[in-house]
Structure formats: C-alpha cells, structure tokens
Design a protein around this motif. Structure first.
Motif, mmCIF file in Angstrom:
data_model
loop_
_atom_site.group_PDB
_atom_site.id
_atom_site.type_symbol
_atom_site.label_atom_id
_atom_site.label_comp_id
_atom_site.label_asym_id
_atom_site.label_seq_id
_atom_site.Cartn_x
_atom_site.Cartn_y
_atom_site.Cartn_z
ATOM 1 N N TYR A 237 4.831 7.416 0.646
ATOM 2 C CA TYR A 237 3.199 7.400 0.610
ATOM 3 C C TYR A 237 2.408 6.320 1.076
ATOM 4 C CZ TYR A 237 -1.676 9.416 0.352
ATOM 5 O OH TYR A 237 -2.568 9.887 0.680
ATOM 6 N N HIS A 238 1.570 6.199 2.212
ATOM 7 C CA HIS A 238 0.761 5.118 2.514
ATOM 8 C C HIS A 238 -0.351 5.256 2.238
ATOM 9 C CE1 HIS A 238 -1.115 1.749 4.652
ATOM 10 N NE2 HIS A 238 0.181 1.385 5.037
ATOM 11 N N PHE A 239 -1.137 4.677 1.035
ATOM 12 C CA PHE A 239 -2.604 4.953 0.542
ATOM 13 C C PHE A 239 -3.283 4.578 1.602
ATOM 14 C CE2 PHE A 239 0.133 4.954 -3.267
ATOM 15 C CZ PHE A 239 -0.253 6.240 -3.979
ATOM 16 N N GLY A 240 -3.260 3.761 2.409
ATOM 17 C CA GLY A 240 -4.035 3.275 3.477
ATOM 18 C C GLY A 240 -4.378 4.257 4.462
ATOM 19 N N THR A 241 -3.300 4.737 4.918
ATOM 20 C CA THR A 241 -3.022 5.488 6.428
ATOM 21 C C THR A 241 -2.998 7.178 5.749
ATOM 22 O OG1 THR A 241 -0.582 5.500 6.607
ATOM 23 C CG2 THR A 241 -2.158 3.713 7.716
ATOM 24 N N ARG A 242 -2.617 7.221 4.576
ATOM 25 C CA ARG A 242 -2.672 8.443 3.966
ATOM 26 C C ARG A 242 -1.293 9.343 4.486
ATOM 27 N NH1 ARG A 242 -8.444 10.864 3.867
ATOM 28 N NH2 ARG A 242 -7.340 12.400 4.825
ATOM 29 N N LYS A 243 -0.310 8.512 5.130
ATOM 30 C CA LYS A 243 0.865 9.118 5.999
ATOM 31 C C LYS A 243 1.893 9.293 4.784
ATOM 32 C CE LYS A 243 4.103 8.299 9.440
ATOM 33 N NZ LYS A 243 4.037 8.393 10.820
ATOM 34 N N LEU A 244 2.598 10.297 4.848
ATOM 35 C CA LEU A 244 3.799 10.802 4.141
ATOM 36 C C LEU A 244 5.117 10.524 5.021
ATOM 37 C CD1 LEU A 244 4.659 11.654 1.552
ATOM 38 C CD2 LEU A 244 4.474 13.948 2.277
ATOM 39 N N GLN B 88 0.845 -1.140 0.125
ATOM 40 C CA GLN B 88 -0.164 0.070 0.091
ATOM 41 C C GLN B 88 0.812 1.316 -0.162
ATOM 42 O OE1 GLN B 88 -2.754 -0.027 3.311
ATOM 43 N NE2 GLN B 88 -3.955 -1.821 2.309
ATOM 44 N N VAL B 89 2.240 1.070 -0.051
ATOM 45 C CA VAL B 89 3.261 2.213 0.023
ATOM 46 C C VAL B 89 3.753 2.293 -1.472
ATOM 47 C CG1 VAL B 89 5.284 3.093 0.994
ATOM 48 C CG2 VAL B 89 3.519 1.956 2.459
ATOM 49 N N SER C 50 5.629 2.667 11.247
ATOM 50 C CA SER C 50 4.636 3.454 10.595
ATOM 51 C C SER C 50 3.967 2.569 9.544
ATOM 52 C CB SER C 50 5.222 4.759 10.110
ATOM 53 O OG SER C 50 6.283 4.281 9.244
#
Length: 104
Positions: free
Chosen positions: A36-43, A23-24, A91
């Motif tokens: 960028y993690h598409f599941g958590t929207r974390k950058l 997912q990254v 993360s």
C-alpha cells in the motif's frame, strides 16, 4: 541521469540498487503480500512469495541482480522477475536506493 527502466519500459535496471519506497507498507498475506502506497493510495498484490522475499531483501544487496540471485532466481527466470520489479518501479512501490558513499 541513469535510466532506471533499462532497455524497455517493461524491464528494470538490474544493475542498480533498489528499495521499497518509504511511503509503502508491505503486509504479508498467505498468498504473498499487499503493498500500500500512502502517497498515491495505490494497492498492489504480490501473488508470489519469492518476489515478496526479493522485494524485502533489496536494501541488503548492491543491486537488484544480486537480490534476485540470492533469492534463488535462475538466469533464465531473471527477465520474468525483472518485469515484475519494473511494474513495481513504474507504480513507485520500489525506488532506486540513494547512493551510498563511503567514508571520506
């Protein structure tokens, strides 16, 4: 269940195989890379080109220790890189690789 974060939560189990979470997305940048993690929207930012190449190479190695060694990381520097991998694991940017089973 194997403890993926070894002795302390600041370090990652270098004896396990790891991979970039599916997912990254990893985007190379002049300073290193963006994750960028598409599941958590974390950058996340990787500001070290060596760790970028190590993260990319994780699936090509039996364990994280081998990936670090192949990336030119000395024994003395391994704890620092293990800490960096632990941050990525906490993360959910990198995850343990699925167990690879050989032919039956």
């Amino acid at each position: 269940m194997t403890d993926v974060l070894a002795a302390s939560p600041r370090t990652v189990n270098l004896d396990l195989a790891w991979q970039l979470n599916p997912q990254v997305a990893l985007r190379p940048e002049p300073f290193g890379a963006l994750l960028y993690h598409f599941g958590t929207r974390k950058l996340s930012f990787l500001k070290n080109t060596a760790i970028v190449e190590i993260v990319r190479s994780l699936p090509d190695h039996a364990d994280a220790r081998s990936a670090l060694a192949a990336g030119g990381v000395s024994e003395e520097a391994m704890p620092r890189y293990a800490d960096a991998l632990a941050v990525l694991a906490r993360s959910n940017m990198i995850i343990p690789s699925p167990v690879q089973e050989g032919p039956a």
